[in-house]
Design a protein around this motif. Structure first.
Motif, short mmCIF file in Angstrom:
data_model
loop_
_atom_site.label_atom_id
_atom_site.label_comp_id
_atom_site.label_asym_id
_atom_site.label_seq_id
_atom_site.Cartn_x
_atom_site.Cartn_y
_atom_site.Cartn_z
N UNK B 152 14.29 19.07 -30.68
CA UNK B 152 12.91 18.57 -30.61
C UNK B 152 12.93 17.24 -29.88
N UNK B 153 11.91 17.02 -29.08
CA UNK B 153 11.70 15.73 -28.43
C UNK B 153 10.52 15.05 -29.13
N UNK B 154 10.79 13.91 -29.71
CA UNK B 154 9.74 13.17 -30.42
C UNK B 154 9.46 11.87 -29.66
N UNK B 155 8.21 11.47 -29.64
CA UNK B 155 7.84 10.22 -28.99
C UNK B 155 6.65 9.62 -29.70
N UNK B 156 6.56 8.30 -29.64
CA UNK B 156 5.41 7.67 -30.28
C UNK B 156 5.43 6.17 -30.15
N UNK B 157 4.44 5.58 -30.79
CA UNK B 157 4.25 4.14 -30.81
C UNK B 157 4.48 3.67 -32.25
N UNK B 158 5.31 2.69 -32.40
CA UNK B 158 5.61 2.17 -33.73
C UNK B 158 5.09 0.74 -33.86
N UNK B 159 4.40 0.49 -34.97
CA UNK B 159 4.00 -0.88 -35.31
C UNK B 159 4.82 -1.29 -36.54
N UNK B 180 4.44 1.80 -39.06
CA UNK B 180 3.48 2.87 -38.77
C UNK B 180 3.90 3.54 -37.47
N UNK B 181 4.04 4.85 -37.53
CA UNK B 181 4.52 5.62 -36.38
C UNK B 181 3.41 6.59 -35.96
N UNK B 182 2.86 6.35 -34.79
CA UNK B 182 1.83 7.25 -34.25
C UNK B 182 2.49 8.15 -33.21
N UNK B 183 2.74 9.38 -33.62
CA UNK B 183 3.35 10.35 -32.70
C UNK B 183 2.36 10.69 -31.59
N UNK B 184 2.87 10.87 -30.37
CA UNK B 184 1.95 11.18 -29.27
C UNK B 184 1.26 12.52 -29.48
N UNK B 185 1.89 13.40 -30.24
CA UNK B 185 1.34 14.75 -30.42
C UNK B 185 0.88 14.98 -31.86
N UNK B 186 0.46 13.94 -32.53
CA UNK B 186 0.09 14.12 -33.94
C UNK B 186 -1.25 14.81 -34.13
#
Lengths: 422, 197
Positions: B152-159, B180-186
Motif C-alpha cells: 500500500x502507498x499511503x500519503x498525507x499531511x500531519x499536524x 493529526x494525520x489527514x490521508x490524501x484519500x480519506x
C-alpha cells in the motif's frame, strides 16, 4: 481457484452441486462468472440497503451512494420523496453529480450543460434549436426503479416488479424495530458519517461472518483480553444466546437470553442507568413499564440479506467491487432523543470499526486471508455444518442453533441458492 | 464481526472534548525551539513507528495526548462524526496493549514499513490546558506498507503539537501532545490501517 465440480447427474442444477446443506464450494468465492451472475440475480434484483433518510433530511438534499458497483445519487425532492438516480447524463453518459453531498434541486452535467431535476427528469439542454426547440426530448437520468424505506433505512431494487420491501425483510423487520425502539422518539439517524473500509475479499465471506458466533473469542481475543470485555462470554460454548435463521437469508445472534439472565438495564451498552439518567427517564416516559425490558434486552445483532448488518450500535453497508473485493461502510447508530448515548456510540464505533478499528481490522484480516485461502485447490469445500446436530425450531417456527453455530450461514446459502436459480 | 455495544471499557472511550481542538488562531512560534531538534524528533517518531517499536513510540506521548486520523475530509467534529482513529491517551494505551498480545491479527505479523517525512514547517504556538504553549508543526509524509495482501502507498499531511516537559531523569525532553494525520484519500475506501500512521 478451485474448479466448479461437474457431475454426471442430469437433473441437478449448477447450484445444487455447489451448495449443499452442510458445505459450500470454494468456487463461489473465486469464480468471476459466479460474481457476474450474482450482480444480475442478487444485487440488480433484490432489495439492497443503500442509505438512510436522515442522510438527506431537508428538501433538495442529496448524497452519493453505491448500489453494488452503480454510482447512485440519493436525493430528496422538494416534496420530501426520496429517489435513487443513476449518476449518468442521458445525453452522452457523463457523470452528472461530482460532489459527495449537498443541497440542490437540480444537477447540471459539466459536459454539455444538460440539466436534470433531482427526480431525474430532464429540465433543459443548451442551444435547443439543435433538437427542434425546448421540451422535445423525452430523456431523463436513470433511476433505480423501486425505492422504499423501512424505519428510515432506504433500500433500492433494480427489479421493476418483485416482492415488496416488507416481504423481503420479513422477520428481519422486527429486529430493525428493536433498534429504533431503543430511541425514546422511536427513530434512529445515521448522521455520524461513514467509514469506508476497502476489503480484498468476496462479499459473502463478510455476510456469513456477521452472525458467526464461533469466531469472536479467537479473532477478537486480543481486544477482549486487554479491555476485560465480557463480550467473549456471550459467544462461549456455555452461552445461552442463540443463532437464528430469520428466513429470506437474514439471520441474527440473539443475545437476549444472556441479557435477560443478568436482568440489568443498560448492561448491553456496558453502563448502568445512573450513568445515563436522562436517557432512562426519557425511555420510561416514552414506553412506561416496557422501558425496562428494552433497556435489559438491548440492540439487535442482525444480518439483513444481502448487505445490511446492524451490530448493536453500528450499521454496516457492504457493497461488492469485484470477485475478490468489496467495501464495508460503517457508521455509529444515533438514537433520536438520546444525546447521552450518541456521543459514546460515536466514540465506541471509532474504537471498534473501520480500517483501524480494534475489532473490524481483525475481522477484515480474516476475510482477506480467507480469500487467499480459498484459492488453494484442496479441499474444495468450506464447512457450514456446525450445529446441525443440535438445531431446533423455536416457538415462532424459526430454526435456531447455539451461540456458536452456523445456523445463520445455512440460512444465507439457502436464500442465495433460491435467487441464483431463479 | 460480532461487535457488541461496548468492547472498550468506559475508561478507554474518547468522549471528552479535546482541550487542544478549536483553541483559536495559532500564536507565534514559541521561543526556544530549533528546526533541527524538531526534525530530529519527527524522524525518530517516524522510525519508531516504522519499526514497530511500540514501547518507545508510546512513551513519546503526553498524558493529555490526542491521536486523530479523520475520515471523509480534513476532519470536522470528531465527537459527532466517525474518524478512522480518535484516541486519547487511554485509548492509545489500549491500542498498544492489543498489538503487544501478538494476536492483533491485522498487525500480526507486523507490516513492513518505511516512510519519508518532509516539507516540515514550524507553524506556530498553540496554548495548552496546562498553561504552556505547544509548538505546532506541519509535515507531509509518504509511506510504503508491505503486507501479505500486497503493498500500500499511503500519503498525507500531519499536524503535530510538541511540548517540552521534564523526562524521567528530570531533564527536559520533547513529547508529542497531538498528532493529526489527514490521508490524501480519506474520502475514499481505504484498506486496513493497523500500523502506527
Amino acid at each position: 481457484m478451485t474448479a466448479v465440480p461437474t457431475t454426471s447427474s442430469g437433473t441437478s442444477t449448477r447450484y445444487d452441486r455447489l451448495i449443499l446443506p452442510d458445505r459450500v464450494h470454494g468456487s463461489l468465492y473465486t469464480d468471476p462468472a459466479i460474481f457476474a451472475e450474482e450482480l444480475a440475480k442478487i444485487w440488480h434484483t433484490t432489495w439492497v440497503f443503500v442509505g438512510h433518510e436522515s442522510e438527506v433530511p431537508q428538501p433538495n438534499d442529496y448524497v452519493r451512494k453505491k448500489l453494488a458497483m452503480q454510482d447512485v445519487v440519493m436525493t430528496r425532492d422538494k416534496d420530501g420523496e426520496v429517489h435513487l438516480l443513476l449518476n449518468r447524463c442521458a445525453h452522452r453518459g457523463n457523470q452528472v453529480c461530482d460532489d459527495q453531498k449537498g443541497n440542490s434541486s437540480s444537477f447540471r452535467c459539466p459536459y454539455h450543460g444538460w440539466t436534470f431535476r433531482n427526480t431525474g427528469e430532464l429540465l433543459g439542454y443548451p442551444y435547443n434549436k439543435g433538437y427542434g426547440g425546448k421540451n422535445k426530448l423525452e430523456l431523463g437520468m436513470g433511476r433505480v426503479p423501486r425505492v422504499a424505506s423501512y424505519q428510515g433505512f432506504v433500500f433500492g431494487s433494480f427489479a421493476a416488479d418483485g416482492p415488496s420491501l416488507e416481504e423481503h425483510l420479513g422477520a428481519a423487520a422486527g429486529e430493525i424495530d428493536r433498534l429504533v425502539g431503543l430511541s425514546p422518539e422511536g427513530s434512529v439517524s445515521l448522521t455520524a458519517g461513514w467509514l469506508q473500509h476497502k476489503t480484498r475479499a468476496n462479499w459473502k465471506l463478510l455476510a456469513e461472518n456477521e452472525t458467526d458466533g464461533y469466531h469472536p473469542q479467537f479473532v477478537h481475543g486480543s481486544i477482549f483480553g486487554v479491555t476485560g470485555s465480557p463480550i467473549g462470554a456471550l459467544y462461549s460454548d456455555a452461552s445461552t444466546a442463540v443463532t437464528r435463521n430469520l428466513g429470506g437469508g437474514h439471520s441474527e445472534n440473539d443475545l437476549r437470553p444472556e441479557f435477560r439472565g443478568f436482568d440489568e438495564p443498560m448492561r448491553w451498552f456496558g453502563t448502568t442507568p445512573d450513568r445515563v439518567p436522562d436517557y432512562v427517564a426519557r425511555m420510561e416516559a416514552a414506553y412506561g413499564d416496557d422501558a425496562r425490558r428494552r433497556l435489559v434486552e438491548g440492540a439487535p445483532h442482525v444480518m439483513v440479506f444481502p448487505n445490511l448488518f446492524i451490530a448493536e450500535i453500528q450499521v454496516f453497508n457492504i457493497q461488492p467491487v469485484a470477485t475478490g473485493e468489496c467495501v464495508q461502510y460503517s457508521t455509529a447508530v444515533q438514537l433520536d432523543g438520546a444525546p447521552e448515548l450518541n456521543r459514546r456510540m460515536v466514540s465506541q464505533s471509532i474504537g471498534s470499526v473501520g480500517p483501524a478499528g480494534m475489532l473490524l481490522a481483525d475481522d477484515t484480516e480474516m476475510y482477506e486471508r480467507n480469500q487467499r485461502g480459498v484459492e488453494a485447490l484442496q479441499p474444495e469445500w468450506l464447512e457450514v455444518s456446525r450445529g446441525l446436530v443440535r438445531e431446533r425450531v423455536d416457538e415462532d417456527g424459526f430454526t435456531i442453533g447455539a451461540a456458536t453455530d452456523e445456523t445463520g450461514m445455512r440460512g444465507f446459502w439457502k436464500h442465495y441458492k433460491s435467487l441464483m436459480e431463479a | 464481526m460480532t461487535e457488541t455495544a461496548a468492547p472498550l471499557a468506559a475508561s478507554a472511550a474518547t468522549t471528552a472534548r479535546p482541550s487542544t481542538e478549536g483553541a483559536g488562531p495559532l500564536g507565534p512560534v514559541p521561543d526556544g525551539w530549533t528546526r533541527a531538534e524538531v526534525e530530529d524528533f519527527l524522524y525518530r517518531e517516524a522510525r519508531l513507528a516504522d519499526e514497530n517499536e511500540y514501547d518507545a513510540w508510546e512513551a513519546l506521548w503526553t498524558d493529555d495526548a490526542l491521536y486523530w486520523v479523520p475520515a471523509g475530509g480534513p476532519g470536522t467534529d470528531p465527537l459527532s462524526e466517525v474518524s478512522i482513529i480518535f484516541d486519547n491517551r487511554n485509548r492509545i494505551a489500549t491500542r498498544m496493549k492489543q498489538v503487544r498480545t501478538g494476536k492483533r491479527y491485522a498487525q500480526a505479523p507486523p507490516s513492513h514499513l518505511r516512510r519519508v517525512v518532509g516539507n516540515v514547517e514550524l507553524l506556530g504556538g498553540r496554548p495548552n490546558h496546562a498553561g504552556g504553549v505547544d509548538l505546532e508543526v506541519g509535515a507531509n509524509f509518504l509511506a510504503v506498507e508491505s503486507k501479505p495482501r500486497g503493498n500500500e502507498l499511503w500519503a498525507g499531511r500531519t499536524t503535530y503539537r510538541l511540548r517540552r516537559q521534564p523526562g524521567p531523569d528530570g531533564a527536559a525532553e520533547i513529547r508529542l501532545a497531538f498528532k493529526k494525520v489527514v490521508l490524501v484519500d480519506n474520502d475514499k475506501p481505504v484498506p486496513t490501517l493497523a500500523f502506527l500512521v
